[in-house]
Design a protein around this motif. Structure first.
Motif, PDB file in Angstrom:
ATOM      1  N   ARG A   1       3.920  23.844   7.453  1.00 31.42           N
ATOM      2  CA  ARG A   1       3.912  22.882   6.341  1.00 31.42           C
ATOM      3  C   ARG A   1       3.587  21.458   6.803  1.00 31.42           C
ATOM      4  N   LEU A   2       3.468  21.244   8.092  1.00 34.43           N
ATOM      5  CA  LEU A   2       3.121  19.910   8.573  1.00 34.43           C
ATOM      6  C   LEU A   2       1.707  19.557   8.116  1.00 34.43           C
ATOM      7  N   PRO A   3       1.521  18.408   7.470  1.00 36.20           N
ATOM      8  CA  PRO A   3       0.207  18.060   6.927  1.00 36.20           C
ATOM      9  C   PRO A   3      -0.784  17.646   8.015  1.00 36.20           C
ATOM     10  N   GLN A   4      -2.068  17.819   7.735  1.00 37.10           N
ATOM     11  CA  GLN A   4      -3.099  17.392   8.676  1.00 37.10           C
ATOM     12  C   GLN A   4      -3.123  15.875   8.814  1.00 37.10           C
ATOM     13  N   GLU A   5      -2.817  15.190   7.715  1.00 36.08           N
ATOM     14  CA  GLU A   5      -2.668  13.734   7.734  1.00 36.08           C
ATOM     15  C   GLU A   5      -1.318  13.384   7.123  1.00 36.08           C
ATOM     16  N   ALA A   6      -0.589  12.524   7.805  1.00 38.34           N
ATOM     17  CA  ALA A   6       0.738  12.143   7.323  1.00 38.34           C
ATOM     18  C   ALA A   6       0.816  10.629   7.164  1.00 38.34           C
ATOM     19  N   VAL A   7       1.777  10.183   6.350  1.00 38.43           N
ATOM     20  CA  VAL A   7       1.973   8.750   6.138  1.00 38.43           C
ATOM     21  C   VAL A   7       2.507   8.116   7.415  1.00 38.43           C
ATOM     22  N   VAL A   8       1.921   6.998   7.801  1.00 36.06           N
ATOM     23  CA  VAL A   8       2.342   6.270   8.997  1.00 36.06           C
ATOM     24  C   VAL A   8       3.765   5.735   8.788  1.00 36.06           C
TER      25      VAL A   8
ATOM     26  N   SER B   1       6.622   7.275   8.503  1.00 37.40           N
ATOM     27  CA  SER B   1       7.383   7.982   7.481  1.00 37.40           C
ATOM     28  C   SER B   1       7.724   9.377   7.992  1.00 37.40           C
ATOM     29  N   CYS B   2       8.305  10.163   7.115  1.00 36.38           N
ATOM     30  CA  CYS B   2       8.676  11.533   7.451  1.00 36.38           C
ATOM     31  C   CYS B   2       7.436  12.341   7.860  1.00 36.38           C
ATOM     32  N   LEU B   3       7.606  13.255   8.810  1.00 34.18           N
ATOM     33  CA  LEU B   3       6.488  14.087   9.263  1.00 34.18           C
ATOM     34  C   LEU B   3       5.883  14.924   8.144  1.00 34.18           C
ATOM     35  N   PHE B   4       6.685  15.251   7.141  1.00 36.79           N
ATOM     36  CA  PHE B   4       6.210  16.083   6.041  1.00 36.79           C
ATOM     37  C   PHE B   4       5.712  15.244   4.853  1.00 36.79           C
ATOM     38  N   HIS B   5       5.575  13.940   5.042  1.00 39.49           N
ATOM     39  CA  HIS B   5       5.099  13.036   3.984  1.00 39.49           C
ATOM     40  C   HIS B   5       3.579  12.991   4.056  1.00 39.49           C
ATOM     41  N   GLY B   6       2.929  13.838   3.255  1.00 36.50           N
ATOM     42  CA  GLY B   6       1.481  13.959   3.298  1.00 36.50           C
ATOM     43  C   GLY B   6       0.776  13.159   2.224  1.00 36.50           C
ATOM     44  N   VAL B   7      -0.506  13.393   2.100  1.00 38.08           N
ATOM     45  CA  VAL B   7      -1.349  12.651   1.155  1.00 38.08           C
ATOM     46  C   VAL B   7      -0.865  12.834  -0.275  1.00 38.08           C
ATOM     47  N   GLU B   8      -0.393  14.019  -0.623  1.00 40.61           N
ATOM     48  CA  GLU B   8       0.057  14.300  -1.989  1.00 40.61           C
ATOM     49  C   GLU B   8       1.578  14.366  -2.100  1.00 40.61           C
ATOM     50  N   GLY B   9       2.255  13.699  -1.183  1.00 43.96           N
ATOM     51  CA  GLY B   9       3.720  13.695  -1.231  1.00 43.96           C
ATOM     52  C   GLY B   9       4.316  14.656  -0.213  1.00 43.96           C
ATOM     53  N   CYS B  10       5.514  15.128  -0.511  1.00 40.46           N
ATOM     54  CA  CYS B  10       6.215  16.030   0.412  1.00 40.46           C
ATOM     55  C   CYS B  10       5.517  17.377   0.461  1.00 40.46           C
TER      56      CYS B  10
END
Length: 292
Positions: free
Chosen positions: A195-202, A204-213
């Motif tokens: 579930r780890l996104p290819q791009e994450a919010v700088v 922030s949480c590791l699972f905080h992706g482009v479209e949210g959690c």
């Protein structure tokens, strides 16, 4: 002359005990008050400053909400509305160092959940089952209108998950196992890491992706599933007061509330949720010198 009338003494303003002029009171209550007084004064000053900034922001945004509602053909008094921070997140490719730390933590938690001693702890297992029951209730689809606050904000609370490893705990893993009986330790580990996104919010949480959690609710921590910020709670209260939850307007503002001043532009986004038009997102930037 009584001791209270003796000019060599004075009355402590806190405990009313007589003490010598020029000396500090040595009672425990007074010592503690003197010790913590600067911190309390600082906290009060900060609280008052934040409240003044919030009031300034309310004064600025209160003029926008009626116009937005009227443009949507709605009565402004019937539309729940709130203001939230505007995170304006930046994204970066996957951070392998942080992911290794997360993987190690997940393995430790999974080992504890599958430890026979955990299964034999009846009190602990009863707590896990109660949390799993709560999680089942929380899996219900969220009301779109309440999501307006999170869509507009884009994850201020999620940033706390950076240092807290997404708040994932033994309880989180135990609940996931109970909701997915038969899962092996490696399957649970793979489920999370996949579930780890290819791009994450700088920052922030590791699972905080482009479209949210990127974690579904059944995989999130109890903290993440239950937390409600004050702005989101404000929408809930308005839903209950107005008796409707099909429409909401949220304005996110850059710098809210800590860095918002009279000179700040009203910069952010407007998120409208309407049963006919769905979700509408509009970027805004109103400067103080251009206010009507």
């Amino acid at each position: 002359m009584t001791p209270a009338q003796n000019p060599a003494f004075r009355t402590c303003p806190t405990c009313r005990r007589l003490i010598a002029q020029g000396e500090d009171c040595t009672t425990l209550a007074c010592v503690n008050q003197a010790k913590f007084a600067p911190a309390l004064d600082h906290a009060r000053t900060k609280r008052d400053r934040l409240e003044a900034q919030r009031q300034l922001l309310r004064d600025r945004t209160d003029r926008l909400f009626p116009n937005i509602a009227k443009a949507a053909g709605q009565n402004p008094d019937d539309i729940p509305a709130t203001t939230v921070p505007s995170c304006n997140p930046e994204f970066a490719p996957r951070n392998t160092d942080r992911e290794r730390v997360m993987a190690r933590r997940l393995m430790d938690l999974i080992d504890e959940v599958f430890d026979p001693a955990t299964a034999e702890d009846e009190e602990r297992m009863a707590r896990f089952r109660a949390l799993a029951d709560e999680q089942e209730v929380q899996k219900k689809p969220e009301i779109p209108a309440i999501a307006a606050s999170c869509i507009a904000c884009q994850g201020a609370c999620c940033r706390q998950g950076m240092s807290m490893q997404a708040f994932i705990s033994v309880e989180t893993i135990a609940v996931y196992r109970l909701l997915n009986p038969g899962c092996t330790p490696s399957e649970i580990l793979t489920a999370y890491l996949s579930r780890l996104p290819q791009e994450a919010v700088v920052n922030s949480c590791l699972f905080h992706g482009v479209e949210g959690c990127t974690l579904p609710r059944e995989m999130r921590s109890q903290t993440c599933n239950s937390f409600e910020c004050g702005d989101r709670r404000s929408l809930w209260e308005q839903f209950e007061k107005l008796g409707r939850d099909d429409h909401a307007v949220t304005i996110s503002v850059k710098g809210y509330p800590n860095d918002f001043t009279e000179a700040s532009p009203l910069e952010g986004r407007i998120v409208e949720v309407d049963p006919q038009r769905g979700i509408t997102i509009t970027r805004i930037e109103y400067r103080p010198d251009l206010r009507d």
